[in-house]
Design a protein around this motif. Structure first.
Motif, short mmCIF file in Angstrom:
data_model
loop_
_atom_site.label_atom_id
_atom_site.label_comp_id
_atom_site.label_asym_id
_atom_site.label_seq_id
_atom_site.Cartn_x
_atom_site.Cartn_y
_atom_site.Cartn_z
N VAL A 23 0.79 -1.08 -0.12
CA VAL A 23 -0.08 -0.16 0.07
C VAL A 23 0.65 1.29 -0.22
O VAL A 23 0.32 2.38 -0.74
N ASN A 24 1.92 1.21 0.69
CA ASN A 24 2.83 2.49 0.99
C ASN A 24 3.89 2.70 0.33
O ASN A 24 4.46 3.51 0.08
N ALA A 25 4.76 1.48 -0.10
CA ALA A 25 6.05 1.61 -0.68
C ALA A 25 6.14 2.35 -2.02
O ALA A 25 4.95 2.46 -2.77
N LYS A 26 7.19 3.07 -2.03
CA LYS A 26 7.30 3.75 -3.57
C LYS A 26 8.85 3.26 -4.22
O LYS A 26 9.72 3.69 -4.15
N PRO A 27 8.76 2.00 -4.56
CA PRO A 27 9.93 1.24 -5.08
C PRO A 27 10.70 1.92 -6.28
O PRO A 27 11.73 1.71 -6.50
N GLU A 28 9.92 2.85 -6.99
CA GLU A 28 10.45 3.58 -8.03
C GLU A 28 10.88 4.84 -7.79
O GLU A 28 11.69 5.58 -8.72
N ASP A 29 10.75 5.55 -6.85
CA ASP A 29 11.12 6.60 -6.28
C ASP A 29 12.62 6.62 -5.55
O ASP A 29 12.59 5.84 -4.60
N PRO A 30 13.66 7.46 -5.98
CA PRO A 30 14.69 7.30 -5.18
C PRO A 30 14.87 8.01 -3.74
O PRO A 30 15.51 9.33 -3.63
N LYS A 31 14.20 7.63 -3.13
CA LYS A 31 13.90 8.21 -1.56
C LYS A 31 13.38 7.17 -0.84
O LYS A 31 12.93 5.89 -1.39
N ILE A 32 13.28 7.67 0.64
CA ILE A 32 13.19 6.55 1.55
C ILE A 32 11.60 6.84 2.07
O ILE A 32 11.16 8.01 2.43
N ALA A 33 10.72 5.84 1.69
CA ALA A 33 9.32 6.19 2.32
C ALA A 33 9.19 5.47 3.67
O ALA A 33 9.92 4.54 3.78
N SER A 34 8.57 6.09 4.42
CA SER A 34 8.60 5.83 5.86
C SER A 34 7.39 5.95 6.64
O SER A 34 6.61 6.54 6.41
N GLN A 35 6.91 4.95 7.46
CA GLN A 35 5.73 5.26 8.39
C GLN A 35 6.11 4.71 9.94
O GLN A 35 6.61 3.56 9.86
N THR A 36 6.00 5.63 10.73
CA THR A 36 6.08 5.40 12.19
C THR A 36 5.06 4.70 12.51
O THR A 36 3.79 5.10 12.49
N ILE A 37 4.99 3.41 13.07
CA ILE A 37 4.11 2.52 13.86
C ILE A 37 3.99 2.55 15.25
O ILE A 37 3.04 2.16 15.94
N PHE A 38 5.18 3.19 16.05
CA PHE A 38 5.09 3.29 17.52
C PHE A 38 6.15 4.32 17.89
O PHE A 38 7.43 4.21 17.26
N THR A 39 5.86 4.83 18.69
CA THR A 39 6.87 5.87 19.48
C THR A 39 6.65 5.61 21.07
O THR A 39 5.42 5.65 21.32
N SER A 40 7.69 5.77 21.82
CA SER A 40 7.84 5.82 23.42
C SER A 40 9.21 6.67 23.55
O SER A 40 9.94 6.79 22.68
N PRO A 41 9.21 7.13 24.75
CA PRO A 41 10.62 7.77 25.00
C PRO A 41 11.83 7.09 24.87
O PRO A 41 13.07 7.42 24.73
N ARG A 42 11.65 5.51 24.75
CA ARG A 42 12.59 4.65 24.62
C ARG A 42 12.89 4.24 23.33
O ARG A 42 13.95 3.80 22.86
N VAL A 43 12.05 4.34 22.33
CA VAL A 43 12.03 3.74 20.97
C VAL A 43 11.12 4.34 19.91
O VAL A 43 10.15 5.03 20.31
N VAL A 44 11.55 4.37 18.73
CA VAL A 44 10.59 4.59 17.47
C VAL A 44 10.86 3.52 16.54
O VAL A 44 12.11 3.28 16.03
N VAL A 45 9.64 2.89 16.16
CA VAL A 45 9.67 1.92 15.04
C VAL A 45 9.14 2.37 13.76
O VAL A 45 7.97 2.88 13.80
N MET A 46 9.97 2.14 12.63
CA MET A 46 9.48 2.57 11.35
C MET A 46 9.31 1.38 10.26
O MET A 46 10.34 0.53 10.23
N LEU A 47 8.48 1.30 9.55
CA LEU A 47 8.35 0.57 8.21
C LEU A 47 8.97 1.38 7.07
O LEU A 47 8.57 2.40 6.93
N ARG A 48 9.93 0.93 6.33
CA ARG A 48 10.54 1.90 5.58
C ARG A 48 10.70 0.90 4.05
O ARG A 48 10.99 -0.34 4.21
N ASP A 49 10.83 1.99 2.98
CA ASP A 49 11.40 1.36 1.77
C ASP A 49 12.21 2.21 1.04
O ASP A 49 11.79 3.35 0.87
N GLY A 50 13.42 1.93 0.77
CA GLY A 50 14.38 2.81 -0.06
C GLY A 50 14.08 2.38 -1.48
O GLY A 50 14.49 1.18 -2.20
N GLY A 51 13.64 3.34 -2.27
CA GLY A 51 13.34 3.16 -3.63
C GLY A 51 14.60 2.97 -4.59
O GLY A 51 15.74 3.40 -4.18
N LYS A 52 14.56 2.58 -5.83
CA LYS A 52 15.47 2.37 -6.51
C LYS A 52 16.39 3.80 -6.82
O LYS A 52 15.60 4.93 -7.12
#
Length: 296
Positions: A189-218
């Motif tokens: 749904v969210n990745a941009k495999p043909e774009d030369p940049k990093i697509a990213s979505q933060t799914i969780f954050t706390s003072p201790r951690v940030v978790v991101m789902l990411r895709d680095g396009g070509k």
């Protein structure tokens, strides 16, 4: 003779400027950031560890710690068939579980959920969870605890037949409950495999951690930089690319686990044939404005 002297002087000047630039880049990294074990970046293939050390037919969790700092501990793990980790909560740490293969069930927000390769589960401190592996497969996963586990661990097991007593004030994350997301579903749904940049979505954050789902396009290039406050854990979920690790470009693929301690210079580049699919975990949470100190 004059020409040779002039050439020598030009070469010396160039070397001086190169050395000055190198020193400037090195001196840009504050002293005292190195406090991890190991104190350099880590690159490990989960499948290589699994082939050598997992115990898929034993009813227990096999585990190997590959990195530890005051901010996190990273473990390669395997829950053998029949494993049962009873209900418990953590009072100081958040736990991130990235499923690498096999199958099993996790108790998430009071319900047993079947998990599979590509699932990312975050369990905030104070949240009750458990694990059971009852089928014909074992459960292959990576665990990240943030901050580092205290001496003796941080598993507060519940007493059968008694209501759980969880200290007030532990819930301080967004969302405040546990998370279960599948990387491949997000990618569709969210990745941009043909774009030369990093697509990213933060799914969780706390003072201790940030978790991101990411895709680095070509064609993506994230230039050399270091973090001054955070460690970054990268788990490659698919595709391919190159990471600058301890001064060398390394090809990475699905199943690779990379840990980059604060103060360690790193970079990312993705070729034209395939994008790079990954999970990024920053520990502790990134400060306002981020924590990327670029060297160029």
């Amino acid at each position: 003779m004059k020409l040779k002297v002039k050439s020598f002087l030009c070469l010396a000047a160039a070397l001086f400027l190169f050395g000055a630039a190198t020193c400037a880049a090195q001196s840009a990294i504050p002293k005292g950031l190195t406090d991890s074990t190991p104190n350099t970046a880590v690159l490990t293939a989960y499948d290589d560890w699994y082939a050598a050390e997992a115990k898929p037919n034993e009813a227990k969790i096999a585990s190997k710690t590959i990195f530890t700092s005051p901010r996190c501990v990273v473990m390669l793990r395997d829950g053998g068939k029949g494993t049962l980790a009873k209900s418990h909560f953590h009072s100081t740490t958040d736990e991130i579980v990235v499923v690498m293969g096999g199958s099993g069930e996790l108790l998430i927000n009071g319900e047993w959920k079947q998990v599979k390769a590509g699932d990312v589960h975050i369990n905030p401190r104070g949240n009750i969870h458990a694990t059971r592996v009852a089928g014909s497969d074992d459960l292959k996963f990576v665990s990240i605890f943030t901050p580092v586990l205290p001496s003796g661990g941080d598993a507060n097991f519940l007493t059968d037949g008694k209501a759980p007593v969880i200290p007030v004030g532990l819930s301080d994350s967004k969302p405040p409950t546990a998370v279960l997301a599948n990387f491949q579903e997000w990618y569709k749904v969210n990745a941009k495999p043909e774009d030369p940049k990093i697509a990213s979505q933060t799914i969780f954050t706390s003072p201790r951690v940030v978790v991101m789902l990411r895709d680095g396009g070509k064609g993506t290039l994230a230039k050399s930089h270091f973090h001054s406050t955070t460690d970054e854990i990268v788990i490659v979920m698919g595709g391919s690319g190159e990471l600058l690790i301890n001064g060398e470009w390394k090809q990475v693929k699905a199943g690779d686990v990379h840990v980059n301690p604060r103060g360690n210079v790193h970079a990312t580049r993705v070729g034209a044939d395939e994008d790079l699919q990954f999970v990024s975990i920053f520990t502790p949470a990134l400060p306002a404005g981020g924590d990327a100190n670029f060297l160029e």
